[in-house]
Structure formats: C-alpha cells, structure tokens
Design a protein around this motif. Structure first.
Motif, mmCIF file in Angstrom:
data_model
loop_
_atom_site.group_PDB
_atom_site.id
_atom_site.type_symbol
_atom_site.label_atom_id
_atom_site.label_comp_id
_atom_site.label_asym_id
_atom_site.label_seq_id
_atom_site.Cartn_x
_atom_site.Cartn_y
_atom_site.Cartn_z
ATOM 1 N N TYR A 83 0.837 -1.206 0.000
ATOM 2 C CA TYR A 83 0.000 0.000 0.000
ATOM 3 C C TYR A 83 0.871 1.256 0.000
ATOM 4 N N ALA A 101 -7.495 13.211 5.614
ATOM 5 C CA ALA A 101 -6.452 12.194 5.794
ATOM 6 C C ALA A 101 -5.835 12.245 7.191
ATOM 7 N N TRP A 102 -5.685 13.462 7.757
ATOM 8 C CA TRP A 102 -4.935 13.608 9.004
ATOM 9 C C TRP A 102 -5.781 13.642 10.276
ATOM 10 N N TYR A 140 -5.943 10.411 12.366
ATOM 11 C CA TYR A 140 -4.673 10.192 13.065
ATOM 12 C C TYR A 140 -4.542 11.128 14.258
ATOM 13 N N ILE A 142 -4.427 1.931 11.181
ATOM 14 C CA ILE A 142 -5.268 2.399 10.069
ATOM 15 C C ILE A 142 -5.185 3.916 9.889
ATOM 16 N N PRO A 143 -5.376 4.738 10.940
ATOM 17 C CA PRO A 143 -5.222 6.191 10.752
ATOM 18 C C PRO A 143 -3.818 6.589 10.303
ATOM 19 N N LEU A 179 -3.679 5.981 6.595
ATOM 20 C CA LEU A 179 -4.503 6.982 5.907
ATOM 21 C C LEU A 179 -3.781 8.325 5.840
ATOM 22 N N ALA A 180 -3.129 8.725 6.927
ATOM 23 C CA ALA A 180 -2.397 9.994 6.946
ATOM 24 C C ALA A 180 -1.249 9.986 5.938
ATOM 25 N N LYS A 181 -0.614 8.846 5.762
ATOM 26 C CA LYS A 181 0.505 8.762 4.832
ATOM 27 C C LYS A 181 0.062 8.882 3.376
ATOM 28 N N SER A 182 -1.242 8.767 3.120
ATOM 29 C CA SER A 182 -1.744 8.883 1.746
ATOM 30 C C SER A 182 -2.011 10.329 1.345
ATOM 31 N N TYR A 200 -2.913 12.968 -2.942
ATOM 32 C CA TYR A 200 -4.150 13.549 -3.464
ATOM 33 C C TYR A 200 -3.922 14.809 -4.292
#
Length: 334
Positions: A42, A267-268, A271, A293-294, A297-300, A304
């Motif tokens: 991922y 995203a953040w 977290y 999981i958070p 998500l933050a690393k994505s 964007y």
C-alpha cells in the motif's frame, strides 16, 4: 481531598511506562506478517504515485516559474512538502513493513519522526497561508491587490522557519520522537502526556500551534469565501470580460485550495484523534490493530494533491475551450 487527588494523579503519571519501554524490543512489529506485507505494498503504491505526481507538478511549474501567481507559488511549495514526505520518509516505513520490524534503530526513528512532522507541518501551514491569500483576494480586494510575488517568497521563509522550529523543539529535551505502538513506524512521542505535566504542556502546544489554530484559520477563510461568492456572483456578471476572466481564474485557484485542504484534513484528522486519545485517554486503550489504520490513511495525504490539480485544470480547460468556441461561433454568426 484535592491534595490526595493530585498526589494520586502524580503517582499514576510517575508509574506510567510507555509502550516502547515495556518490552526489550520496541521495534518488533506487533502486526501479523501478512498485514505488514499488505501495508508495505500500500505504501509503495502511494509513494510511487506521490513522487511522480508531485514531481510532475514541480517540473511543469518550473517551466513557467516567472509567471506563477502568489497562490500558485504556495501550491508548488505544497508539492515540495509532499515530495519530501514521499522521498525522505516513505522508504523507511516501506522497508520496515516488508522486514516485519523497524530496521533503523533509535537514530533512524528520530530522523523519520522529525522528517514526517517537519514536512507535515510545512504542508498545513502552507495551506493556511493559501487560505488567507484566497480570503484576502476574494473578500478584501483592497488588501488582496498588494499581495505580490515577493510577499509569497517572504511567506515561504516564514513557513519553513515555523515548521523547522516545531519539528526541532523535541530535540531540545521538551519532547521526543518514539516508535508507534505497532512497531514499524515512528512519530511524535504523544505518550509523554501520560508521564508528566511537562509532557502534557508539550503535546497541547503541538496540537494548538500545529493543528487546531491552522485548521481554524482555514475553516474561517473558506466559510467567509463561500458567503462572499454567493453574494457577489451576480455583481461580477455586470463587469467586462477581462474582470470576469480574472474572477474565474481566482475562483479556480480557490477551488484547488479548498479541495487540497479538505483532502489533507480528511487524511490527518483520524490520526490526530487517535494521537490525542493516546496522549490523554486511558493508557494503552487504543488497540494496536486499530492504531495502524489512521497512520496509513495519513501517509496517503501526499498523493491527493496532484490528482486535484489535474481534475481542476481539465475542468477549467474544458470550460475555457467551450467559452472560446462559443465566442468564435458568435463572431461567425455576426
């Protein structure tokens, strides 16, 4: 009674031992090997997309660097921050997830935590500056007209100084960087708030100056912009074509900025919620499997922004080409 309560609170803080000191190896993964491999793939995909996308934004912007508006200079800086996270940070976590443990020791952990916080803080403060620029340009034209390119470069210097200060404060003994509960990544030591009053002050300062205050400025700016746009759309229609085109361009930049801020916060914020709960909730009450999981998500977030740029640019180009076709057909009919 209050004295007894405070004594009990102090004793509980003194007795608290963070997760990374409870076991001999704080860098061993607490996830299954299969989960680590999935997380590694991922992050690899996100890292590649983010590097290519933000690199493309920087390359294309460099070809017209002398024509960039102040808001566009800020979005380039945002791409630099996102590229920094992807190039400097993600390889460490990708290697560690595939290796089923953090591979770079305490020095690598502190470096990774510093880099992630430095570029993340730089991104959020850049978006705060962009929101203020949009607010002045849309809502206060008398102030917005004097915002020139050299003001943008001064703002960049302030942003980098701000991010450097808050990312480096932990090394002065006020805070620290530590491994995440799942072992294969590192972050700010949120768990210091469980150990002492000084730790609580440090965490609260970070939360206010690097999350709550910038987010409040962003939300305020765009709420005011939305209200202003609703009331002024009809007025702009009465101006000449040059002013209308300038207004359309300003609104395009505003849409880009709004979408970027929304993507970053979506995203953040999960977290941030988990981090606050880890800092001030019941010790070790966040399940390890839930905490990862958070983080992922933050690393994505860095992926964007290039997508947003392209979507808005394509939409804007289509609208502009449609307008040109309409104008040419009108001239022919005349």
């Amino acid at each position: 009674m209050s004295g007894m309560a405070s004594d009990h609170n102090n004793s509980s803080q003194e007795d608290y031992i963070p997760h990374y000191l409870q076991k001999e190896d704080p860098f061993a993964s607490k996830l299954s090997r299969e989960a680590d491999i999935i997380a590694g793939f991922y992050l690899t995909i996100i890292g590649i997309l983010s590097t290519l996308g933000n690199g493309y934004v920087i390359f294309m912007s460099s070809k017209r660097k002398k024509k960039l508006r102040p808001a566009e200079i800020m979005t380039v800086n945002l791409a630099v921050c996102d590229l920094g996270i992807s190039v400097v940070g993600k390889p460490f976590s990708i290697i560690s997830f595939f290796s089923h443990r953090w591979m770079f020791g305490w020095i690598g952990c502190r470096w990774y935590g510093w880099a992630g916080f430095f570029f993340g803080c730089g991104s959020l403060i850049t978006m705060t500056a962009v929101s203020l620029d949009r607010y002045l340009k849309i809502c206060h034209l008398s102030y917005g007209t004097w915002l020139k390119r050299h003001h943008a470069f001064i703002c960049l210097a302030v942003i980098w100084a701000y991010a450097t200060f808050w990312a480096t404060v932990p090394f002065a003994g006020v805070g620290s960087y530590a491994p995440e509960p799942f072992g294969t990544s590192c972050t700010l030591d949120w768990w210091l708030a469980q150990a002492s009053v000084a730790g609580q002050a440090f965490v609260l300062s970070i939360l206010f100056f690097c999350l709550l205050f910038p987010t409040a400025v962003i939300v305020f700016s765009y709420v005011k912009i939305i209200l202003k746009v609703k009331s002024s759309t009809k007025e702009v229609a009465h101006y000449d074509t040059r002013i209308q085109n300038s207004h359309i361009l300003e609104m395009k930049l505003t849409k880009v900025a709004m979408l970027i801020c929304a993507g970053f916060l979506i995203a953040w914020i999960p977290y941030a919620v988990v981090s606050v709960w880890s800092a001030f909730g019941r010790p070790d009450s966040v399940p390890i499997q839930f905490s990862v999981i958070p983080t992922l998500l933050a690393k994505s977030a860095a992926m964007y922004n290039p997508i947003i740029y392209q979507v808005i640019d394509c939409k804007f180009s289509c609208c502009r080409s449609g307008g040109l076709k309409a104008k040419s057909s009108l001239k022919k009919s005349r």
